[in-house]
Design a protein around this motif. Sequence first.
Motif, PDB file in Angstrom:
ATOM      1  N   VAL A 193     -45.122  29.102  12.498  1.00  0.00           N
ATOM      2  CA  VAL A 193     -46.516  28.816  12.114  1.00  0.00           C
ATOM      3  C   VAL A 193     -46.550  27.765  10.999  1.00  0.00           C
ATOM      4  N   ILE A 194     -45.623  27.855  10.068  1.00  0.00           N
ATOM      5  CA  ILE A 194     -45.602  26.861   8.983  1.00  0.00           C
ATOM      6  C   ILE A 194     -45.324  25.465   9.561  1.00  0.00           C
ATOM      7  N   ARG A 195     -44.429  25.395  10.534  1.00  0.00           N
ATOM      8  CA  ARG A 195     -44.165  24.083  11.180  1.00  0.00           C
ATOM      9  C   ARG A 195     -45.393  23.595  11.953  1.00  0.00           C
ATOM     10  N   VAL A 196     -46.095  24.503  12.602  1.00  0.00           N
ATOM     11  CA  VAL A 196     -47.324  24.127  13.322  1.00  0.00           C
ATOM     12  C   VAL A 196     -48.335  23.550  12.325  1.00  0.00           C
ATOM     13  N   ALA A 197     -48.466  24.233  11.195  1.00  0.00           N
ATOM     14  CA  ALA A 197     -49.424  23.761  10.178  1.00  0.00           C
ATOM     15  C   ALA A 197     -49.032  22.369   9.675  1.00  0.00           C
ATOM     16  N   LYS A 198     -47.750  22.201   9.423  1.00  0.00           N
ATOM     17  CA  LYS A 198     -47.285  20.897   8.921  1.00  0.00           C
ATOM     18  C   LYS A 198     -47.500  19.791   9.961  1.00  0.00           C
ATOM     19  N   ALA A 199     -47.541  20.176  11.222  1.00  0.00           N
ATOM     20  CA  ALA A 199     -47.820  19.195  12.282  1.00  0.00           C
ATOM     21  C   ALA A 199     -49.327  18.951  12.424  1.00  0.00           C
ATOM     22  N   GLY A 200     -50.108  19.633  11.596  1.00  0.00           N
ATOM     23  CA  GLY A 200     -51.556  19.388  11.585  1.00  0.00           C
ATOM     24  C   GLY A 200     -52.308  20.054  12.724  1.00  0.00           C
ATOM     25  N   LYS A 201     -51.712  21.080  13.322  1.00  0.00           N
ATOM     26  CA  LYS A 201     -52.383  21.766  14.445  1.00  0.00           C
ATOM     27  C   LYS A 201     -52.824  23.164  14.005  1.00  0.00           C
ATOM     28  N   HIS A 202     -53.918  23.638  14.589  1.00  0.00           N
ATOM     29  CA  HIS A 202     -54.352  25.009  14.325  1.00  0.00           C
ATOM     30  C   HIS A 202     -53.305  25.969  14.886  1.00  0.00           C
ATOM     31  N   ALA A 203     -53.108  27.073  14.163  1.00  0.00           N
ATOM     32  CA  ALA A 203     -52.099  28.051  14.597  1.00  0.00           C
ATOM     33  C   ALA A 203     -52.781  29.345  15.027  1.00  0.00           C
ATOM     34  N   ILE A 204     -52.426  29.802  16.220  1.00  0.00           N
ATOM     35  CA  ILE A 204     -52.791  31.149  16.656  1.00  0.00           C
ATOM     36  C   ILE A 204     -51.453  31.881  16.728  1.00  0.00           C
ATOM     37  N   CYS A 205     -51.375  33.056  16.114  1.00  0.00           N
ATOM     38  CA  CYS A 205     -50.086  33.731  16.014  1.00  0.00           C
ATOM     39  C   CYS A 205     -50.215  35.149  16.527  1.00  0.00           C
ATOM     40  N   GLU A 206     -49.224  35.582  17.271  1.00  0.00           N
ATOM     41  CA  GLU A 206     -49.267  36.962  17.755  1.00  0.00           C
ATOM     42  C   GLU A 206     -49.046  37.956  16.606  1.00  0.00           C
ATOM     43  N   LYS A 207     -49.447  39.190  16.858  1.00  0.00           N
ATOM     44  CA  LYS A 207     -49.210  40.263  15.906  1.00  0.00           C
ATOM     45  C   LYS A 207     -47.785  40.773  16.073  1.00  0.00           C
ATOM     46  N   PRO A 208     -47.120  41.276  15.068  1.00  0.00           N
ATOM     47  CA  PRO A 208     -47.532  41.159  13.669  1.00  0.00           C
ATOM     48  C   PRO A 208     -47.384  39.703  13.236  1.00  0.00           C
ATOM     49  N   MET A 209     -48.328  39.275  12.389  1.00  0.00           N
ATOM     50  CA  MET A 209     -48.340  37.865  11.994  1.00  0.00           C
ATOM     51  C   MET A 209     -46.992  37.446  11.387  1.00  0.00           C
ATOM     52  N   ALA A 210     -46.347  38.363  10.679  1.00  0.00           N
ATOM     53  CA  ALA A 210     -45.058  38.068  10.041  1.00  0.00           C
ATOM     54  C   ALA A 210     -44.335  39.381   9.802  1.00  0.00           C
ATOM     55  N   LEU A 211     -43.215  39.316   9.089  1.00  0.00           N
ATOM     56  CA  LEU A 211     -42.450  40.539   8.858  1.00  0.00           C
ATOM     57  C   LEU A 211     -42.919  41.315   7.634  1.00  0.00           C
TER      58      LEU A 211
END
Length: 372
Positions: free
Chosen positions: A124-142
């Motif tokens: 997700v952090i790489r997606v953000a850095k690429a300037g794209k909206h992020a949709i992330c599955e649950k659980p969002m993180a650890l």
Amino acid sequence: MNTRRDFLRKMGASALMLQLGSITSFSSAANQIGKPYEGRVLRVAIMGLGGYGTRVAEAMKACTKAKLVGVISGTPSKIKAWQARYNIPEKNCYNYDNFDLVKNNPDIDAIYVITPNALHHNQVIRVAKAGKHAICEKPMALNAREGQEMIDACKNANVKLLVGYRMHFEPRTLEVLRMRNVGDFGKVMFFQAQCGFKAGDPSQWRLNKALAGGGSMMDIGIYAINGARYMVGEEPVWVTAQETKTDPLKFKDGVDETIQFQLGFPSGAIASCLSSYNISHLDRFYLSGEKGFAEMQPSTGYGPIRGRTHKGELNQPITTHQTVQMDEMATIIFDDHRPAIPVNGEEGLKDLKIIDAIYQAAETGLKVKVKG
Ligand code: NAD
């Protein structure tokens, strides 16, 4: 020009079902009544072409506001198969090494991360850095620290972060919330959730702490946590938890087999929940208030969701969860639409803070305060 056939095609079956239902106040689908969607379509690339990614892709065929246009995968043969099945152009295909290049691709708006849990944070952090909206599955993180870092990264990049909480758009669930909000149940006193199934293949990533971040709690227990929050309508302030392990070979250290946990809410309401990878047929919510109750079973499966309240059966329209979710997410991203239950990164973070507290409580045996 706008024939009935065009209209039906553009609306999609599930959107139509929503229109015919009684939840219009909860859904942006209400805006569509009588006219085909002519707004901006959310162009989505799916990262992780596994079981759930496939389910989302199939459901997106019926979307009117979102469209699958790209893929990110480490398996070239899967990319080829998806290209053929979903008509995806070569220029919208990436692998895990090169997907940062999506920043130069004006034809993709959002990336839906549907990979094993431990990968969500970095991806997700790489997606953000690429300037794209992020949709992330649950659980969002650890854990909550990772979740906060993802939120910060998306804020810094001025992109949205949404979590795949498909139940937040489910009509029968929303009807129970509507009833609660108008006082049909009176003061909410108690919530119970039973969420679990028997995890099969012992070699799957879900039973690998490094990839899953835990066990049943990360996968299915999160539905009980999230459900407790939206059904009670408050944020818990304390948790207690007890872990049971009957098969330590299959469920290794750090991979919880079964956890019972309790939540306390500011109003005095309490929740009693069960999360298990080793008990079948657990998919049930029960909400009890001073004036009435709601019972849902199945409560979070892919559907149909079934339930009743003290006033009778829930009979709102049956939807394909992921179709409605992705259409709604398009309006959240482009129009700042606010769903009845949020699906943003902050919502994901709230669940992660509770998961952190549950693991701490299970380990120490203590009552643990949930970090605000
Ligand atoms: P899956 O095993 O079916 O698919 C995972 C995909 O990730 C595979 O295509 C795999 O090749 C790929 N992958 C990339 N890197 C990997 C690595 N290092 N190790 C293993 N696989 C790797 O799993 P799934 O059921 O699709 O779950 C993916 C995510 O979706 C999980 O976070 C899960 O919690 C979530 N999920 C959500 C729902 C829901 O209803 N919202 C349902 C199922 C799964």
